[in-house]
Design a protein around this motif. Structure first.
Motif, PDB file in Angstrom:
ATOM      1  N   GLU A  50       0.854  -1.201   0.000  1.00 55.26           N
ATOM      2  CA  GLU A  50       0.000   0.000   0.000  1.00 55.26           C
ATOM      3  C   GLU A  50       0.885   1.245   0.000  1.00 55.26           C
ATOM      4  O   GLU A  50       1.895   1.294   0.708  1.00 55.26           O
ATOM      5  N   GLY A  51       0.498   2.248  -0.764  1.00 57.20           N
ATOM      6  CA  GLY A  51       1.210   3.524  -0.723  1.00 57.20           C
ATOM      7  C   GLY A  51       2.446   3.588  -1.599  1.00 57.20           C
ATOM      8  O   GLY A  51       3.138   4.607  -1.637  1.00 57.20           O
ATOM      9  N   THR A  52       2.760   2.491  -2.334  1.00 56.17           N
ATOM     10  CA  THR A  52       3.965   2.529  -3.182  1.00 56.17           C
ATOM     11  C   THR A  52       3.664   3.078  -4.579  1.00 56.17           C
ATOM     12  O   THR A  52       4.554   3.241  -5.393  1.00 56.17           O
ATOM     13  N   PHE A  53       2.375   3.346  -4.860  1.00 59.26           N
ATOM     14  CA  PHE A  53       2.013   3.915  -6.164  1.00 59.26           C
ATOM     15  C   PHE A  53       0.715   4.708  -6.007  1.00 59.26           C
ATOM     16  O   PHE A  53      -0.026   4.509  -5.039  1.00 59.26           O
ATOM     17  N   ASP A  54       0.487   5.614  -6.951  1.00 60.58           N
ATOM     18  CA  ASP A  54      -0.701   6.464  -6.909  1.00 60.58           C
ATOM     19  C   ASP A  54      -1.873   5.728  -7.575  1.00 60.58           C
ATOM     20  O   ASP A  54      -1.926   5.583  -8.788  1.00 60.58           O
ATOM     21  N   LYS A  55      -2.815   5.283  -6.747  1.00 65.06           N
ATOM     22  CA  LYS A  55      -3.955   4.497  -7.253  1.00 65.06           C
ATOM     23  C   LYS A  55      -4.824   5.294  -8.222  1.00 65.06           C
ATOM     24  O   LYS A  55      -5.551   4.732  -9.031  1.00 65.06           O
ATOM     25  N   ASN A  56      -4.795   6.629  -8.109  1.00 62.13           N
ATOM     26  CA  ASN A  56      -5.666   7.467  -8.931  1.00 62.13           C
ATOM     27  C   ASN A  56      -5.065   7.827 -10.286  1.00 62.13           C
ATOM     28  O   ASN A  56      -5.698   8.475 -11.101  1.00 62.13           O
ATOM     29  N   ASP A  57      -3.792   7.412 -10.494  1.00 63.97           N
ATOM     30  CA  ASP A  57      -3.136   7.731 -11.766  1.00 63.97           C
ATOM     31  C   ASP A  57      -2.998   6.456 -12.580  1.00 63.97           C
ATOM     32  O   ASP A  57      -2.384   5.487 -12.141  1.00 63.97           O
ATOM     33  N   VAL A  58      -3.597   6.456 -13.773  1.00 65.23           N
ATOM     34  CA  VAL A  58      -3.650   5.225 -14.571  1.00 65.23           C
ATOM     35  C   VAL A  58      -2.256   4.718 -14.932  1.00 65.23           C
ATOM     36  O   VAL A  58      -2.010   3.511 -14.928  1.00 65.23           O
ATOM     37  N   VAL A  59      -1.299   5.625 -15.207  1.00 70.30           N
ATOM     38  CA  VAL A  59       0.040   5.173 -15.593  1.00 70.30           C
ATOM     39  C   VAL A  59       0.813   4.658 -14.377  1.00 70.30           C
ATOM     40  O   VAL A  59       1.405   3.578 -14.416  1.00 70.30           O
ATOM     41  N   TYR A 104       1.767  -9.487 -14.527  1.00 68.50           N
ATOM     42  CA  TYR A 104       0.379  -9.742 -14.911  1.00 68.50           C
ATOM     43  C   TYR A 104       0.102  -8.855 -16.135  1.00 68.50           C
ATOM     44  O   TYR A 104       0.547  -7.703 -16.172  1.00 68.50           O
ATOM     45  N   PRO A 105      -0.608  -9.343 -17.155  1.00 66.18           N
ATOM     46  CA  PRO A 105      -0.768  -8.532 -18.378  1.00 66.18           C
ATOM     47  C   PRO A 105      -1.506  -7.209 -18.132  1.00 66.18           C
ATOM     48  O   PRO A 105      -2.441  -7.150 -17.337  1.00 66.18           O
ATOM     49  N   THR A 106      -1.066  -6.170 -18.843  1.00 62.03           N
ATOM     50  CA  THR A 106      -1.807  -4.907 -18.891  1.00 62.03           C
ATOM     51  C   THR A 106      -3.166  -5.198 -19.541  1.00 62.03           C
ATOM     52  O   THR A 106      -3.238  -6.002 -20.469  1.00 62.03           O
ATOM     53  N   SER A 107      -4.220  -4.544 -19.070  1.00 60.19           N
ATOM     54  CA  SER A 107      -5.539  -4.809 -19.672  1.00 60.19           C
ATOM     55  C   SER A 107      -5.823  -3.835 -20.820  1.00 60.19           C
ATOM     56  O   SER A 107      -5.249  -2.739 -20.878  1.00 60.19           O
ATOM     57  N   ILE A 108      -6.713  -4.258 -21.711  1.00 58.02           N
ATOM     58  CA  ILE A 108      -7.138  -3.386 -22.821  1.00 58.02           C
ATOM     59  C   ILE A 108      -7.745  -2.100 -22.264  1.00 58.02           C
ATOM     60  O   ILE A 108      -7.510  -1.004 -22.780  1.00 58.02           O
ATOM     61  N   GLU A 109      -8.530  -2.225 -21.182  1.00 59.53           N
ATOM     62  CA  GLU A 109      -9.171  -1.038 -20.575  1.00 59.53           C
ATOM     63  C   GLU A 109      -8.121  -0.036 -20.098  1.00 59.53           C
ATOM     64  O   GLU A 109      -8.299   1.180 -20.253  1.00 59.53           O
ATOM     65  N   GLU A 110      -7.041  -0.534 -19.502  1.00 62.98           N
ATOM     66  CA  GLU A 110      -5.960   0.370 -19.065  1.00 62.98           C
ATOM     67  C   GLU A 110      -5.356   1.090 -20.266  1.00 62.98           C
ATOM     68  O   GLU A 110      -5.098   2.299 -20.217  1.00 62.98           O
ATOM     69  N   LEU A 111      -5.128   0.344 -21.350  1.00 57.82           N
ATOM     70  CA  LEU A 111      -4.556   0.953 -22.554  1.00 57.82           C
ATOM     71  C   LEU A 111      -5.469   2.067 -23.085  1.00 57.82           C
ATOM     72  O   LEU A 111      -5.004   3.168 -23.398  1.00 57.82           O
ATOM     73  N   LEU A 112      -6.771   1.786 -23.166  1.00 58.20           N
ATOM     74  CA  LEU A 112      -7.724   2.793 -23.672  1.00 58.20           C
ATOM     75  C   LEU A 112      -7.724   4.032 -22.780  1.00 58.20           C
ATOM     76  O   LEU A 112      -7.749   5.165 -23.267  1.00 58.20           O
ATOM     77  N   GLN A 113      -7.680   3.805 -21.466  1.00 55.56           N
ATOM     78  CA  GLN A 113      -7.703   4.944 -20.532  1.00 55.56           C
ATOM     79  C   GLN A 113      -6.441   5.806 -20.670  1.00 55.56           C
ATOM     80  O   GLN A 113      -6.517   7.039 -20.695  1.00 55.56           O
ATOM     81  N   VAL A 114      -5.283   5.146 -20.786  1.00 55.26           N
ATOM     82  CA  VAL A 114      -4.020   5.884 -20.963  1.00 55.26           C
ATOM     83  C   VAL A 114      -4.104   6.746 -22.228  1.00 55.26           C
ATOM     84  O   VAL A 114      -3.779   7.935 -22.220  1.00 55.26           O
ATOM     85  N   ALA A 115      -4.564   6.129 -23.329  1.00 54.30           N
ATOM     86  CA  ALA A 115      -4.652   6.850 -24.613  1.00 54.30           C
ATOM     87  C   ALA A 115      -5.658   7.995 -24.533  1.00 54.30           C
ATOM     88  O   ALA A 115      -5.409   9.100 -25.018  1.00 54.30           O
ATOM     89  N   ASP A 116      -6.809   7.743 -23.888  1.00 51.66           N
ATOM     90  CA  ASP A 116      -7.837   8.788 -23.770  1.00 51.66           C
ATOM     91  C   ASP A 116      -7.348   9.974 -22.951  1.00 51.66           C
ATOM     92  O   ASP A 116      -7.735  11.114 -23.199  1.00 51.66           O
ATOM     93  N   GLU A 117      -6.504   9.708 -21.953  1.00 54.93           N
ATOM     94  CA  GLU A 117      -5.980  10.802 -21.116  1.00 54.93           C
ATOM     95  C   GLU A 117      -4.747  11.457 -21.746  1.00 54.93           C
ATOM     96  O   GLU A 117      -4.142  12.340 -21.150  1.00 54.93           O
ATOM     97  N   GLY A 118      -4.375  10.971 -22.950  1.00 50.86           N
ATOM     98  CA  GLY A 118      -3.220  11.557 -23.640  1.00 50.86           C
ATOM     99  C   GLY A 118      -1.906  11.257 -22.954  1.00 50.86           C
ATOM    100  O   GLY A 118      -0.942  12.008 -23.077  1.00 50.86           O
ATOM    101  N   LYS A 119      -1.861  10.154 -22.221  1.00 55.79           N
ATOM    102  CA  LYS A 119      -0.630   9.791 -21.497  1.00 55.79           C
ATOM    103  C   LYS A 119       0.128   8.710 -22.254  1.00 55.79           C
ATOM    104  O   LYS A 119      -0.346   8.194 -23.262  1.00 55.79           O
TER     105      LYS A 119
END
Length: 412
Positions: free
Chosen positions: A310-319, A375-390
């Motif tokens: 817990e606390g080793t990464f920002d849960k609210n940031d998709v990247v 563990y594989p990155t999910s398609i949903e994560e990829l779409l969210q990263v792209a949508d946020e321009g990250k």
């Protein structure tokens, strides 16, 4: 979004299994050369044109690329490949290990790529872009497709799937066990139906082939400048891609192996790792993570299971909350000193297609000291990263099955 039919250059029906080849960047010159000795019709002669020469040549020289163009022209002259008599859209199905994905070969707008409507999730390297753009201009063709996806919509998916009940043009299984089926859609009303359906879609996403897309856009800009009568409708303004619905695609894990422990003893290394991760003996060997934020680590003949604290990464940031980023930010960089995984020679990447057994083999061979299974990155994560321009960290996604080259070529 623009989906545009085109006159594809493609192998004769009885030659498809001989011509079609893996993408140029997943085989070495040597592997391509071996295949060409066995099979004179392989598309590697076009995409890996250095194999047409005896001995060492500069693979990026004009002479070598133009030799590839000559081979492509000869394939056409000899009737090995045939140019479609009128514009078409090609419905394409790949089946592999119980999965199937059904999409379309068409051409897509370089303008929409430049405007960010064809979204990316990876950085491209300028040198690689330059090299591919030169390749496109000299070849006067797009020889390898970009792998695109759209957010799945049942009504659009069905519009494409309905063509798969017809008689296919190609139907074969390749050397990797992937079953390819292709249908040619030439009826103008059927094409219009597909083209019109995508007018209500507001974005496409690059799954794979970021450099090919960037190079196509770059080549289009340069060719537009060189053409005093440029209208925007020329073939060079559109690039070759296969477009799939996101719901049918599969991302495999993309794992890491590292050469050394950056001067740490095994005990020091494990102690440092335990500050950011809970470490336990893996429940089985070799160990494949079963959920997000869980990692397999193989070191000194033993598998461990790591769980991000817990606390080793920002849960609210998709990247930041991508597993590849958690591993990079909490272990690879601070402990193993790998600041830039793109350029660091001490790290290598192993696609999930090879399995976690390959990680164990690489460490046991002594070539690498430690391996990490993700563990594989999910398609949903990829779409969210792209949508946020990250942008995702390098080597975050491994799509399988990949797209072959030489099934269809887009000529300019």
């Amino acid at each position: 979004m623009v989906v545009r039919p085109f006159r594809g250059l493609r192998p004769r029906k009885d030659m498809i299994d001989k011509v079609a080849a893996k993408p140029y960047d997943v085989v070495s010159t040597e592997e391509a050369r071996k295949e060409a000795e066995r099979n004179p019709y392989t598309f590697y002669k076009v995409t890996r044109p250095e194999i047409n020469f005896d001995g060492e040549v500069d693979t990026h020289s004009d002479e070598v690329i133009l030799k590839g163009k000559e081979v492509l022209e000869n394939f056409q002259k000899e009737g090995v490949m045939i140019l479609e008599d009128k514009p078409a859209i090609y419905v394409y199905k790949e089946e592999w290990k119980g999965y199937s994905q059904i999409g379309i070969y068409a051409t897509f707008s370089t303008q929409e790529y430049r405007e960010g409507k064809i979204k990316k999730h990876e950085l491209t390297r300028k040198d690689k872009e330059d090299e591919r753009a030169r390749h496109v201009k000299l070849m006067q063709a797009h020889t390898g497709p970009v792998f695109l996806m759209y957010r799945s919509r049942p009504e659009i998916d069905q519009l494409i799937i309905k063509h798969t009940t017809k008689e296919p043009e190609y139907d074969y299984t390749d050397e990797s066990g992937i079953h390819h089926t292709l249908w040619v859609v030439k009826d103008e009303n059927e094409i219009k139906e597909i083209v019109d359906a995508f007018k209500s879609v507001d974005a496409f996403y690059i799954a794979d082939g970021h450099h090919r897309a960037a190079a196509a856009a770059r080549a289009a800009e340069e060719l537009a400048k060189e053409n005093p009568n440029h209208t925007g409708e020329e073939e060079y303004n559109f690039f070759l891609a296969v477009l799939f619905p996101h719901s049918q695609l599969h991302i495999l894990d993309y794992n890491r192996v590292v050469k050394d422990l950056n001067g740490n003893s095994k005990e020091e290394f494990l102690k440092k790792v335990s500050e950011k991760f809970d470490i336990e003996d893996a429940p089985n060997s070799p160990f494949k993570p079963e959920k997000k934020h869980e990692f397999g680590m193989y070191l000194d003949g033993k598998w461990y299971k790591l769980s991000a604290k817990e606390g080793t990464f920002d849960k609210n940031d998709v990247v930041s909350s991508l597993d590849v980023a958690i591993l990079q930010d909490n272990l690879l960089n601070p402990i193993l000193g790998i600041e830039n995984p793109r350029t660091d020679k001490r790290i290598n990447f192993v696609g999930g297609i090879k399995g976690v057994e390959e990680l164990q083999r690489l460490v046991d061979s002594g070539e690498y000291t430690v391996a990490f299974a993700l563990y594989p990155t999910s398609i949903e994560e990829l779409l969210q990263v792209a949508d946020e321009g990250k942008i995702m960290p390098p080597k975050s996604t491994w799509f399988e099955p990949k797209l072959k080259s030489g099934i269809i070529v887009h000529l300019m």
